[in-house]
Design a protein around this motif. Structure first.
Motif, mmCIF file in Angstrom:
data_model
loop_
_atom_site.group_PDB
_atom_site.id
_atom_site.type_symbol
_atom_site.label_atom_id
_atom_site.label_comp_id
_atom_site.label_asym_id
_atom_site.label_seq_id
_atom_site.Cartn_x
_atom_site.Cartn_y
_atom_site.Cartn_z
ATOM 1 N N MET A 258 0.826 -1.210 0.000
ATOM 2 C CA MET A 258 0.000 0.000 0.000
ATOM 3 C C MET A 258 0.857 1.256 0.000
ATOM 4 S SD MET A 258 -3.098 -0.849 2.636
ATOM 5 C CE MET A 258 -3.827 0.794 2.569
ATOM 6 N N LEU A 259 1.991 1.215 0.694
ATOM 7 C CA LEU A 259 2.877 2.390 0.703
ATOM 8 C C LEU A 259 3.333 2.710 -0.709
ATOM 9 C CD1 LEU A 259 5.111 1.954 3.882
ATOM 10 C CD2 LEU A 259 3.784 3.969 3.289
ATOM 11 N N GLY A 260 3.436 1.661 -1.564
ATOM 12 C CA GLY A 260 3.802 1.901 -2.949
ATOM 13 C C GLY A 260 2.617 2.346 -3.787
ATOM 14 N N THR A 261 1.509 1.589 -3.714
ATOM 15 C CA THR A 261 0.377 1.831 -4.613
ATOM 16 C C THR A 261 -0.516 2.976 -4.153
ATOM 17 O OG1 THR A 261 0.290 -0.565 -4.418
ATOM 18 C CG2 THR A 261 -1.094 0.442 -6.078
ATOM 19 N N PHE A 262 -0.684 3.107 -2.850
ATOM 20 C CA PHE A 262 -1.577 4.143 -2.326
ATOM 21 C C PHE A 262 -0.783 5.141 -1.482
ATOM 22 C CE2 PHE A 262 -4.096 0.366 -3.115
ATOM 23 C CZ PHE A 262 -5.150 0.865 -3.851
ATOM 24 N N GLY A 263 0.447 5.415 -1.941
ATOM 25 C CA GLY A 263 1.400 6.191 -1.154
ATOM 26 C C GLY A 263 0.927 7.566 -0.717
ATOM 27 N N THR A 264 -0.069 8.133 -1.429
ATOM 28 C CA THR A 264 -0.539 9.460 -1.026
ATOM 29 C C THR A 264 -1.943 9.423 -0.434
ATOM 30 O OG1 THR A 264 -1.299 9.805 -3.278
ATOM 31 C CG2 THR A 264 0.859 10.700 -2.725
ATOM 32 N N ASP A 265 -2.539 8.222 -0.388
ATOM 33 C CA ASP A 265 -3.888 8.104 0.183
ATOM 34 C C ASP A 265 -3.810 7.869 1.683
ATOM 35 O OD1 ASP A 265 -5.069 8.422 -2.289
ATOM 36 O OD2 ASP A 265 -4.879 6.288 -2.750
ATOM 37 N N TRP A 266 -3.530 8.953 2.395
ATOM 38 C CA TRP A 266 -3.253 8.794 3.827
ATOM 39 C C TRP A 266 -4.456 8.327 4.612
ATOM 40 C CZ3 TRP A 266 1.317 7.832 5.294
ATOM 41 C CH2 TRP A 266 2.396 8.327 4.556
ATOM 42 N N HIS A 267 -5.678 8.609 4.093
ATOM 43 C CA HIS A 267 -6.848 8.122 4.819
ATOM 44 C C HIS A 267 -6.884 6.594 4.817
ATOM 45 C CE1 HIS A 267 -7.946 8.179 0.628
ATOM 46 N NE2 HIS A 267 -9.069 7.522 0.859
ATOM 47 N N LEU A 268 -6.392 5.959 3.738
ATOM 48 C CA LEU A 268 -6.363 4.497 3.665
ATOM 49 C C LEU A 268 -5.146 3.929 4.401
ATOM 50 C CD1 LEU A 268 -7.327 4.000 -0.086
ATOM 51 C CD2 LEU A 268 -8.827 3.961 1.911
ATOM 52 N N LEU A 269 -3.983 4.558 4.200
ATOM 53 C CA LEU A 269 -2.764 4.058 4.837
ATOM 54 C C LEU A 269 -2.872 4.081 6.359
ATOM 55 C CD1 LEU A 269 -0.021 5.634 2.584
ATOM 56 C CD2 LEU A 269 -0.235 3.222 3.152
ATOM 57 N N THR A 270 -3.447 5.161 6.893
ATOM 58 C CA THR A 270 -3.549 5.258 8.354
ATOM 59 C C THR A 270 -4.493 4.186 8.885
ATOM 60 O OG1 THR A 270 -5.215 6.975 8.027
ATOM 61 C CG2 THR A 270 -2.973 7.705 8.538
ATOM 62 N N ALA A 271 -5.614 3.964 8.185
ATOM 63 C CA ALA A 271 -6.539 2.917 8.636
ATOM 64 C C ALA A 271 -5.864 1.547 8.554
ATOM 65 C CB ALA A 271 -7.810 2.933 7.803
ATOM 66 N N GLY A 272 -5.155 1.296 7.452
ATOM 67 C CA GLY A 272 -4.464 0.016 7.283
ATOM 68 C C GLY A 272 -3.423 -0.203 8.362
ATOM 69 N N ALA A 273 -2.632 0.830 8.630
ATOM 70 C CA ALA A 273 -1.588 0.694 9.654
ATOM 71 C C ALA A 273 -2.213 0.414 11.009
ATOM 72 C CB ALA A 273 -0.740 1.961 9.720
ATOM 73 N N PHE A 274 -3.330 1.075 11.307
ATOM 74 C CA PHE A 274 -3.930 0.848 12.614
ATOM 75 C C PHE A 274 -4.470 -0.578 12.736
ATOM 76 C CE2 PHE A 274 -6.889 1.198 16.147
ATOM 77 C CZ PHE A 274 -6.020 1.707 17.090
ATOM 78 N N ILE A 275 -5.028 -1.087 11.645
ATOM 79 C CA ILE A 275 -5.505 -2.480 11.675
ATOM 80 C C ILE A 275 -4.352 -3.429 12.010
ATOM 81 C CG2 ILE A 275 -6.337 -4.361 10.198
ATOM 82 C CD1 ILE A 275 -8.058 -2.165 8.789
ATOM 83 N N SER A 276 -3.172 -3.144 11.431
ATOM 84 C CA SER A 276 -2.035 -4.030 11.690
ATOM 85 C C SER A 276 -1.553 -3.925 13.137
ATOM 86 C CB SER A 276 -0.887 -3.718 10.729
ATOM 87 O OG SER A 276 -0.183 -2.580 11.172
ATOM 88 N N MET A 277 -1.903 -2.812 13.810
ATOM 89 C CA MET A 277 -1.422 -2.623 15.178
ATOM 90 C C MET A 277 -2.374 -3.169 16.239
ATOM 91 S SD MET A 277 -0.245 1.268 14.441
ATOM 92 C CE MET A 277 -0.712 1.807 16.076
ATOM 93 N N ILE A 278 -3.615 -3.491 15.831
ATOM 94 C CA ILE A 278 -4.640 -3.793 16.845
ATOM 95 C C ILE A 278 -4.263 -4.987 17.724
ATOM 96 C CG2 ILE A 278 -6.999 -4.604 17.172
ATOM 97 C CD1 ILE A 278 -7.806 -2.817 14.825
ATOM 98 N N PHE A 279 -3.911 -6.115 17.090
ATOM 99 C CA PHE A 279 -3.639 -7.317 17.895
ATOM 100 C C PHE A 279 -2.490 -7.106 18.892
ATOM 101 C CE2 PHE A 279 -6.367 -9.297 14.819
ATOM 102 C CZ PHE A 279 -6.938 -10.355 15.501
ATOM 103 N N PRO A 280 -1.322 -6.641 18.427
ATOM 104 C CA PRO A 280 -0.250 -6.428 19.409
ATOM 105 C C PRO A 280 -0.641 -5.430 20.502
ATOM 106 C CG PRO A 280 0.628 -6.343 17.192
ATOM 107 C CD PRO A 280 -0.856 -6.414 17.057
#
Lengths: 302, 373
Positions: A258-280
């Protein structure tokens, strides 16, 4: 040490510095979280901190999460916000993949290491000491050394891009530490436990499964948390051994993509990053003591 | 099963086989069947089109259950053999799997990587030490060595320095406040380096002058009247901005370990110093620091190892471009971008040689310092 000697001004300074550091340390995560709830146009036109100017007026929703997870895309409201192929991000699949990788990649090395730790600690056999030293010595080997040889094996065995392949890789890379830590624990269990069980005619296998495993739960839990978080957050091993098959991509891989393909879509990148952080983060807040212990014990992992 | 002397008599193997053939067959048959069943499930999992959540559950149960089953079955098999055979084989049921996996995944690959490092891109033409010449003289690797050194000194220095500062200051506050502050600083340890990279890339985002800045760093800068900058393109400062991510992640680790050590400094020692007229600062540098020296060394070497192997942050932030290349990322690039396995293996060997002494020292310290649990 106690704080009683400090003067009032010193106290203010100490508390002040700590509060500032805590704010500095937390602000990046808050910025991420705040942006993940804002609509695309807002995220790309104004700073996330502006929503704190008037919280009651803030335009927030879970739409970014629905887009990146790929759930509820039928909703016309959400559909209207999907752009540039964002419906293909499908992070929900990646969450499932991450779980499918991380759970066995935690359980398998623990099981194998616990057996080995017991064997090294409590069963006499020729070459025991030399073999144990060899296992612990492998702690110094960085996993980079194994990438090319194992990749070649996987090409031959058709294991590239399979769950079994990455479980075994994480098992191999996690074992030296797991054996070392569990040996430290299991070898210090009181000898009487074993002797009375032996007199009753129990086999090593029975003693191990009935007595040792239950007694080792604290050590197993600490290592399990460390290994789970390590595997969940790992990027390199997943890139090397899972890239052959896009269907099994884990969260970290997808996020990098996503950092490559949606590199400027911060609304998507931030949501994606937060999803990856939830379990830990959930593990961190619910099992804080084990989490800290596990991460400290695991810090020497190669 | 009855244990008999006869069974163990060395010459009695043929007779033993005669009477125990059934057992032997069972001992071999059960493991073989188990293995075949597990393999069939693997093939099914690999080729199935079942819904993903179902595959996930089956895979997890199969993977974890399969390893348990293999241990149970191996034990069952040696129980069938009984007697001396059982005694001889038991240790290998316990340590065998670990040793086999480690041999395949770590011990033998070290030799195989060295072998590969002597060959060309396709792995078929012997090139001698040419790949090592590349590893020590190419521009990309020289840049990597320089950057890894910056990572090592700045990253470790700041993580340990800030960790020490927080540990010392928090020790002087109310215990409940101390716990909360430490949780705030430690929390990033839960976040992946890729996730942290997204967080910081967002902080470093650049919009042309005049436009509203959406990245915090440029937001603060323009708020103070400065010009916004494209931070990640600014050599050589961009490496420092990547190091900030490491510091953010690792300070919590340093803090927790150092904090435990500080609490172990005997209060009589500090009292004695104060009675002798030492200020708090003097007491800190002359009593606390020497007392926790060993811990500081352990924490530093652990983070040094982390910086030497740094990969995820560079891969996610810049891909090693704009002068930010590091050893582990160059190794990855040679493997998957250039497909030059020989060079990649040579770089891996170089990394091994760099890491081993630090790791060795670190492990010795670790064994002395901490009871693991």
């Amino acid at each position: 040490m106690s704080g009683t000697r400090d003067s009032l001004s010193a106290k203010i300074l100490v508390y002040g510095v700590l509060v500032i550091l805590a704010i500095v340390w937390t602000t990046p995560t808050i910025g991420l979280l705040a942006s993940s709830f804002r609509p695309e146009d807002d995220v790309s036109s104004t700073g996330w901190w502006t929503i704190f100017n008037d919280l009651s007026e803030a335009d927030v929703s879970l739409d970014n999460y629905r887009i990146v997870l790929g759930v509820g895309l039928d909703d016309p409201d959400v559909q209207a916000k999907v752009r540039r192929g964002a419906e293909n991000i499908q992070l929900f699949d990646a969450v499932l993949n991450s779980l499918t990788v991380a759970i066995p990649a935690t359980a398998i090395p623990i099981l194998i290491a616990a057996f080995a730790a017991y064997g090294f600690a409590w069963i006499q056999f020729p070459g025991r000491r030399a073999l144990f030293i060899a296992v612990v010595a492998l702690l110094v080997v960085p996993l980079q050394i194994a990438l090319i040889p194992i990749l070649k094996d996987y090409l031959r065995l058709d294991l590239g891009g399979t769950f079994l392949g990455i479980w075994l890789a994480h098992t191999g890379f996690g074992l030296p530490l797991a054996v070392y830590l569990l040996y430290n624990y299991i070898s210090t269990l009181p000898r009487d436990i074993f002797e009375s069980a032996f007199i009753d005619g129990a086999s090593h296998f029975t003693i191990f499964t009935r007595l040792i495993l239950p007694l080792s739960v604290p050590a197993l839990a600490s290592f399990a948390i460390f290994q789970f978080v390590w595997v969940w957050n790992d990027l390199l091993v997943a890139l090397v051994f899972l890239s052959a098959n896009p269907e099994v991509e884990v969260l970290t891989q997808r996020l990098l993509g996503m950092l490559g393909t949606f590199g400027t879509d911060w609304h998507l990148l931030t949501a994606g990053a937060f999803i990856s952080m939830i379990f830990p983060l959930v593990i961190f807040f619910s099992l804080q003591r084990y989490f800290v212990r596990g991460l400290l014990a695991g810090s020497v992992k190669g | 099963m009855e244990y008999t002397e006869e069974m163990d008599r060395p010459g009695g193997i043929v007779g033993w086989l005669g009477t125990n053939l059934g057992r032997l067959v069972v001992a071999l048959f059960v493991p073989v069947v188990t293995f075949i069943v597990l393999w069939r499930v693997f093939i099914f999992l690999r080729d199935t089109n079942a819904p993903q959540w179902l595959t996930a559950i089956v895979a997890i149960v199969w993977g974890v259950g399969g390893v348990m089953a293999l241990f149970v079955v191996a034990n069952f098999a040696i129980e069938q053999l009984g007697g001396r055979w059982k005694a001889h084989l038991t240790p290998y049921v316990f340590v065998g799997p670990a040793v086999a996996v480690l041999a395949w995944y770590l011990a033998i690959p070290t030799l195989r990587s060295f072998y590969t490092s002597l060959y060309g891109p396709e792995g078929n033409n012997f090139v001698g030490l040419a790949n090592y010449v590349y590893a020590f003289t190419s521009d990309a690797m020289l840049e990597s060595f320089r950057n890894n050194l910056i990572w090592l000194f700045v990253g470790t220095g700041l993580s340990v320095g800030v960790g020490l500062l927080v540990a010392v200051l928090a020790d002087r506050t109310h215990p409940r406040f101390e716990t909360v502050i430490k949780a705030f600083i430690f929390m990033p340890m839960a976040i992946s380096m890729v996730g942290a990279s997204v967080i910081f890339k967002f902080m470093y985002t650049f919009r042309p002058p005049g436009a509203d800045q959406i990245g915090l760093l440029n937001g603060v800068l323009t708020g103070l009247g400065g010009e916004p900058r494209a931070w990640l393109l600014m050599q050589p400062w961009n490496t420092l901005l990547l190091i900030a991510i490491l510091v953010w992640l690792q300070t919590g680790y340093a803090m927790v370990i150092i904090s435990a050590a500080i609490k172990g400094v005997p209060s009589e020692l500090l009292e004695a110093g104060r009675i002798d007229g030492a200020t708090e600062v003097q007491a800190f540098f002359n009593i606390t620091i020497p007392y926790i020296q060993g811990t500081l060394v352990t924490v530093s070497t652990t983070i040094i190892l982390f910086t030497l192997k740094i990969f995820d942050i560079v891969q996610s932030m810049t891909g090693g471009n704009f002068g930010t290349q590091v050893i582990a990322n160059e190794q990855y690039s040679q493997m998957f971008r250039a497909f030059h396995f020989g060079r990649s293996a040579a770089i891996a060997i170089v990394l091994l040689l760099v890491v081993v002494p630090v790791m060795w020292y670190n492990l010795r310290q670790f064994a002395e310092q901490t009871e693991a649990f």
